[in-house]
Design a protein around this motif. Sequence first.
Motif, mmCIF file in Angstrom:
data_model
loop_
_atom_site.group_PDB
_atom_site.id
_atom_site.type_symbol
_atom_site.label_atom_id
_atom_site.label_comp_id
_atom_site.label_asym_id
_atom_site.label_seq_id
_atom_site.Cartn_x
_atom_site.Cartn_y
_atom_site.Cartn_z
ATOM 1 N N UNK A 15 -12.610 7.868 -33.564
ATOM 2 C CA UNK A 15 -12.498 6.445 -33.231
ATOM 3 C C UNK A 15 -11.075 5.950 -33.463
ATOM 4 N N UNK A 16 -10.528 5.261 -32.476
ATOM 5 C CA UNK A 16 -9.266 4.549 -32.618
ATOM 6 C C UNK A 16 -9.500 3.088 -32.246
ATOM 7 N N UNK A 17 -8.969 2.205 -33.071
ATOM 8 C CA UNK A 17 -9.184 0.774 -32.861
ATOM 9 C C UNK A 17 -7.888 0.065 -32.511
ATOM 10 N N UNK A 18 -8.016 -0.903 -31.617
ATOM 11 C CA UNK A 18 -6.974 -1.884 -31.356
ATOM 12 C C UNK A 18 -7.646 -3.249 -31.491
ATOM 13 N N UNK A 19 -6.858 -4.318 -31.534
ATOM 14 C CA UNK A 19 -7.473 -5.639 -31.706
ATOM 15 C C UNK A 19 -8.497 -5.989 -30.638
ATOM 16 N N UNK A 20 -8.300 -5.506 -29.398
ATOM 17 C CA UNK A 20 -9.188 -5.907 -28.311
ATOM 18 C C UNK A 20 -9.989 -4.755 -27.714
ATOM 19 N N UNK A 21 -9.880 -3.548 -28.282
ATOM 20 C CA UNK A 21 -10.596 -2.405 -27.711
ATOM 21 C C UNK A 21 -10.777 -1.302 -28.743
ATOM 22 N N UNK A 22 -11.688 -0.395 -28.423
ATOM 23 C CA UNK A 22 -11.926 0.797 -29.230
ATOM 24 C C UNK A 22 -11.925 2.000 -28.296
ATOM 25 N N UNK A 23 -11.270 3.064 -28.710
ATOM 26 C CA UNK A 23 -11.319 4.329 -27.980
ATOM 27 C C UNK A 23 -12.158 5.298 -28.796
ATOM 28 N N UNK A 24 -13.214 5.814 -28.181
ATOM 29 C CA UNK A 24 -14.085 6.793 -28.839
ATOM 30 C C UNK A 24 -13.967 8.113 -28.085
ATOM 31 N N UNK A 25 -13.499 9.137 -28.778
ATOM 32 C CA UNK A 25 -13.304 10.454 -28.173
ATOM 33 C C UNK A 25 -14.399 11.400 -28.622
ATOM 34 N N UNK A 26 -15.170 11.900 -27.645
ATOM 35 C CA UNK A 26 -16.190 12.907 -27.939
ATOM 36 C C UNK A 26 -15.469 14.195 -28.308
ATOM 37 N N UNK A 27 -15.750 14.728 -29.486
ATOM 38 C CA UNK A 27 -14.923 15.817 -29.999
ATOM 39 C C UNK A 27 -15.763 16.913 -30.653
ATOM 40 N N UNK A 28 -16.345 17.748 -29.812
ATOM 41 C CA UNK A 28 -16.966 19.004 -30.255
ATOM 42 C C UNK A 28 -16.453 20.100 -29.311
ATOM 43 N N UNK A 29 -15.159 20.373 -29.362
ATOM 44 C CA UNK A 29 -14.548 21.240 -28.351
ATOM 45 C C UNK A 29 -15.110 22.659 -28.318
ATOM 46 N N UNK A 30 -15.651 23.129 -29.438
ATOM 47 C CA UNK A 30 -16.199 24.491 -29.459
ATOM 48 C C UNK A 30 -17.445 24.627 -28.597
ATOM 49 N N UNK A 31 -18.119 23.507 -28.292
ATOM 50 C CA UNK A 31 -19.303 23.527 -27.416
ATOM 51 C C UNK A 31 -19.126 22.543 -26.260
ATOM 52 N N UNK A 32 -17.869 22.377 -25.813
ATOM 53 C CA UNK A 32 -17.550 21.507 -24.680
ATOM 54 C C UNK A 32 -18.137 20.100 -24.855
ATOM 55 N N UNK A 33 -18.010 19.611 -26.093
ATOM 56 C CA UNK A 33 -18.431 18.244 -26.422
ATOM 57 C C UNK A 33 -19.908 17.982 -26.141
ATOM 58 N N UNK A 34 -20.730 18.997 -26.296
ATOM 59 C CA UNK A 34 -22.172 18.811 -26.137
ATOM 60 C C UNK A 34 -22.660 17.748 -27.128
ATOM 61 N N UNK A 35 -23.592 16.938 -26.667
ATOM 62 C CA UNK A 35 -24.057 15.795 -27.447
ATOM 63 C C UNK A 35 -25.184 16.225 -28.369
ATOM 64 N N UNK A 36 -24.932 16.194 -29.668
ATOM 65 C CA UNK A 36 -25.947 16.558 -30.648
ATOM 66 C C UNK A 36 -26.390 15.324 -31.423
ATOM 67 N N UNK A 37 -27.292 15.522 -32.364
ATOM 68 C CA UNK A 37 -27.831 14.401 -33.135
ATOM 69 C C UNK A 37 -26.740 13.685 -33.918
#
Length: 253
Positions: A15-37
Amino acid sequence: MPDSIAGSRARPLQIQRRPDRVVATLSRPDVRNAIDQDMIDRLHELCEELEGEPKTLILIGSDGVFASGADIAELRQRRAADARRGINTRAFQRVRSLPMPVIAAIDGYALGGGAELAYAADIRIGTPGLQIGNPETGLGIIAAAGATWRLPEIVGEARAAEMLLTGRILDAATAVAWGLVSSLYEPGDLLAAAHTIADRIARNDPLATRYTKTALGAPRAAHPEIELELQAKLFESPEKERRMAAFLESRKR
């Protein structure tokens, strides 16, 4: 800089925050950012924050991949009770319902649950290497985290049916032609392009932006009354008075 929600590089959502926005980077590169629990849990935490302090959200993947899908190792172990809990569905509904716009910046694979997360965004941009679609039926399941109702709204019923029933994966050019993504950028320019969109959003009245998103997400039967009620509130807004006065003043120059 990444903050306390993101934690170390081992965390699946940076997570990176700015006053008016948030950037959320999916980061599980070993499994191509597969979505887990764990990633779903982090999405819920982030949504809780953005529900309380509305900001534009940019979703992007790490290492040239948005998200290759749900984590198959976890998915294989799930049973009927897990399906009824709507593990991914509830998180993506929450993303979709955030007060301010959500921008999905898609490079590489956005498959299965990764595609469904992208469908939950308000704005989708991509790269020439984008590949997006739902191959779930090939794994013996359905796309149950939003694709069967969001995708027809985005690309139309006939194209959605083709994608979901055949498992077709769209390349970038087709995704643009079908309206699934609005524009393409080179990978190195993708995040900057998302920020440019967020900059345009930030120049507008936040309340008017929120109300526009509310109207866009309302069921057809709610129109036009919902627009009229939202507009009525904005007509009494001090920000409307300020912005219109500034506009009229600028025309005198």
